[in-house]
Design a protein around this motif. Sequence first.
Motif, short mmCIF file in Angstrom:
data_model
loop_
_atom_site.label_atom_id
_atom_site.label_comp_id
_atom_site.label_asym_id
_atom_site.label_seq_id
_atom_site.Cartn_x
_atom_site.Cartn_y
_atom_site.Cartn_z
N SER A 110 -11.74 -58.18 34.54
CA SER A 110 -11.23 -57.56 35.77
C SER A 110 -9.71 -57.64 35.89
CB SER A 110 -11.87 -58.23 36.99
OG SER A 110 -13.27 -58.11 36.96
N VAL A 131 -9.25 -52.28 44.08
CA VAL A 131 -7.98 -51.64 43.71
C VAL A 131 -8.21 -50.32 42.98
CG1 VAL A 131 -6.74 -53.82 43.64
CG2 VAL A 131 -7.78 -52.95 41.55
N TYR A 175 -7.13 -54.48 35.72
CA TYR A 175 -7.10 -53.57 36.87
C TYR A 175 -6.25 -54.14 38.00
CZ TYR A 175 -10.99 -51.53 34.33
OH TYR A 175 -11.78 -50.97 33.35
N LEU A 176 -6.30 -55.46 38.16
CA LEU A 176 -5.47 -56.10 39.18
C LEU A 176 -4.00 -56.01 38.80
CD1 LEU A 176 -7.59 -59.32 39.89
CD2 LEU A 176 -7.71 -57.10 41.03
N CYS A 177 -3.70 -56.21 37.52
CA CYS A 177 -2.31 -56.15 37.06
C CYS A 177 -1.74 -54.74 37.19
CB CYS A 177 -2.21 -56.62 35.61
SG CYS A 177 -2.54 -58.38 35.38
N THR A 188 -3.65 -62.06 41.49
CA THR A 188 -3.33 -61.89 40.07
C THR A 188 -2.51 -63.06 39.56
OG1 THR A 188 -3.29 -59.49 40.42
CG2 THR A 188 -2.32 -60.33 38.38
N CYS A 196 3.78 -57.58 38.37
CA CYS A 196 2.94 -58.38 37.48
C CYS A 196 3.63 -58.61 36.14
CB CYS A 196 1.59 -57.68 37.28
SG CYS A 196 0.48 -58.54 36.16
N TRP A 219 -12.34 -57.63 43.62
CA TRP A 219 -10.95 -57.19 43.78
C TRP A 219 -10.62 -56.04 42.84
CZ3 TRP A 219 -8.44 -58.37 47.96
CH2 TRP A 219 -8.75 -59.55 48.64
N SER A 220 -11.14 -56.08 41.63
CA SER A 220 -10.84 -54.99 40.68
C SER A 220 -11.45 -53.68 41.16
CB SER A 220 -11.36 -55.34 39.28
OG SER A 220 -12.78 -55.37 39.25
N LEU A 269 -13.35 -61.75 41.19
CA LEU A 269 -12.40 -60.87 40.51
C LEU A 269 -12.97 -59.46 40.36
CD1 LEU A 269 -11.03 -63.26 37.73
CD2 LEU A 269 -9.94 -62.62 39.88
N VAL A 292 -3.47 -58.55 46.56
CA VAL A 292 -3.82 -58.49 45.14
C VAL A 292 -2.79 -59.17 44.24
CG1 VAL A 292 -4.19 -56.92 43.19
CG2 VAL A 292 -5.30 -56.48 45.39
#
Length: 419
Positions: free
Chosen positions: A350, A290, A353-355, A312, A362, A286-287, A283, A308
Amino acid sequence: MNYLAARGPKLQNFVTISLIQLACRITKFGWFDDDRFREIFKEATDFLALASQDHYLIGLKILNFLVMEMNQANSAMPLTLHRKIATSFKDQFLLQIFQISLTSLHQLKSEVPDELRRVPISLALRCLSFDFVGSPVDESSEEFGTVQLPASWRPLLQDPSTVQIFFDYYKVNDTSVSKEALECLVRLASVRRSLFVEDPARSQFLSHLMSGTREILQTGQGLADHGNYHEFCRLLGRFKVNYQLSELLNVEFYGEWLGLVAEFTTKSLLSWQWASNSVYYLLSLWSRLVTSVPYLKGDTPSLLDETVPKITEGFITSRINSVQASFADNSPDPDNPLENAESLQDQLESLPYLCRFKYESCSLFIINIMEPLLQAYTARSRLPASGDAAELSVIEGQIAWMVHIIAAILKIRQTVGCR
């Protein structure tokens, strides 16, 4: 040393180790007193030159414990003196010892006893884990910063065979060897950027690391072992720590690699009970990816728009399902993150940041989960108290997760000044 040369192969292993540790300790304490103490390096290499396999193993063990002793502070020695000795040892011998470990790894790739493979891979790991800048390390943490290899190590790092030998040893069936091979790769992936003077050299190094991890992702070899799995997640997590998104994009097979990492992450989220401590590194990767998108220049697509949101949604779904699973046998999970603020923070660090990367989709996903839960909770709360308490506890746990997730997203949005 003469005693080890004459009797070493016949001694019990614990006796050999004790003698080696004693010799290394004496060497460190006498390092600046007499140059003869520094001859231990030559004496160890003399063991390697002997025809006996047992003597070769003893020579590698001497170097192994010597590096460990020089890198480890001793309560009987002032810290400033320890650092001076460690620096002197690093400047004079550490690169040569690392080269010896690589040479041994190449020579021992054929059919040899497992112990002969373990010692040189352990030696390489000790060299790469050396405190190159004299900064204290938190031994209780798995996190570490950039590995500050000296410039003199550059030719060795630019040689493709250096990275490849560790990927080759990862394929060895002995899990202790494969795990330490991954630990070496984690440190190589953390080498300071400035070590590579020219961009092509850095790009080639990155490409080789990505190629090796791509093969592991394709085959899944060794990942059934939890230690290997955890270290591999750490290795993937280091890619964005030390490299820019634009550099990853320039690798020819970036799209394939990213798709494999996304698939691996999704499977890891579904296996949350087995990989809960490892998912953190995925995670984090990925964060960081992005958060780099706004600074990306050029028209090359990052492909993150496609991957992503699925990750999420996979994380949120896995948290909801974890509550149901923990109550399946009427025995709540004693390690429930909802009962541990530190663990909860690690898991949600994390996610915001993904959302935020695809905030609208999301938000809709969260609403579609939250509304049925609230309806179920309202309906269940109206039933007599003698009903199924476990069912109510599951709903409450799921709502608790959603509240924490929403709070984490709103908190980070407020922190970064979003409206």
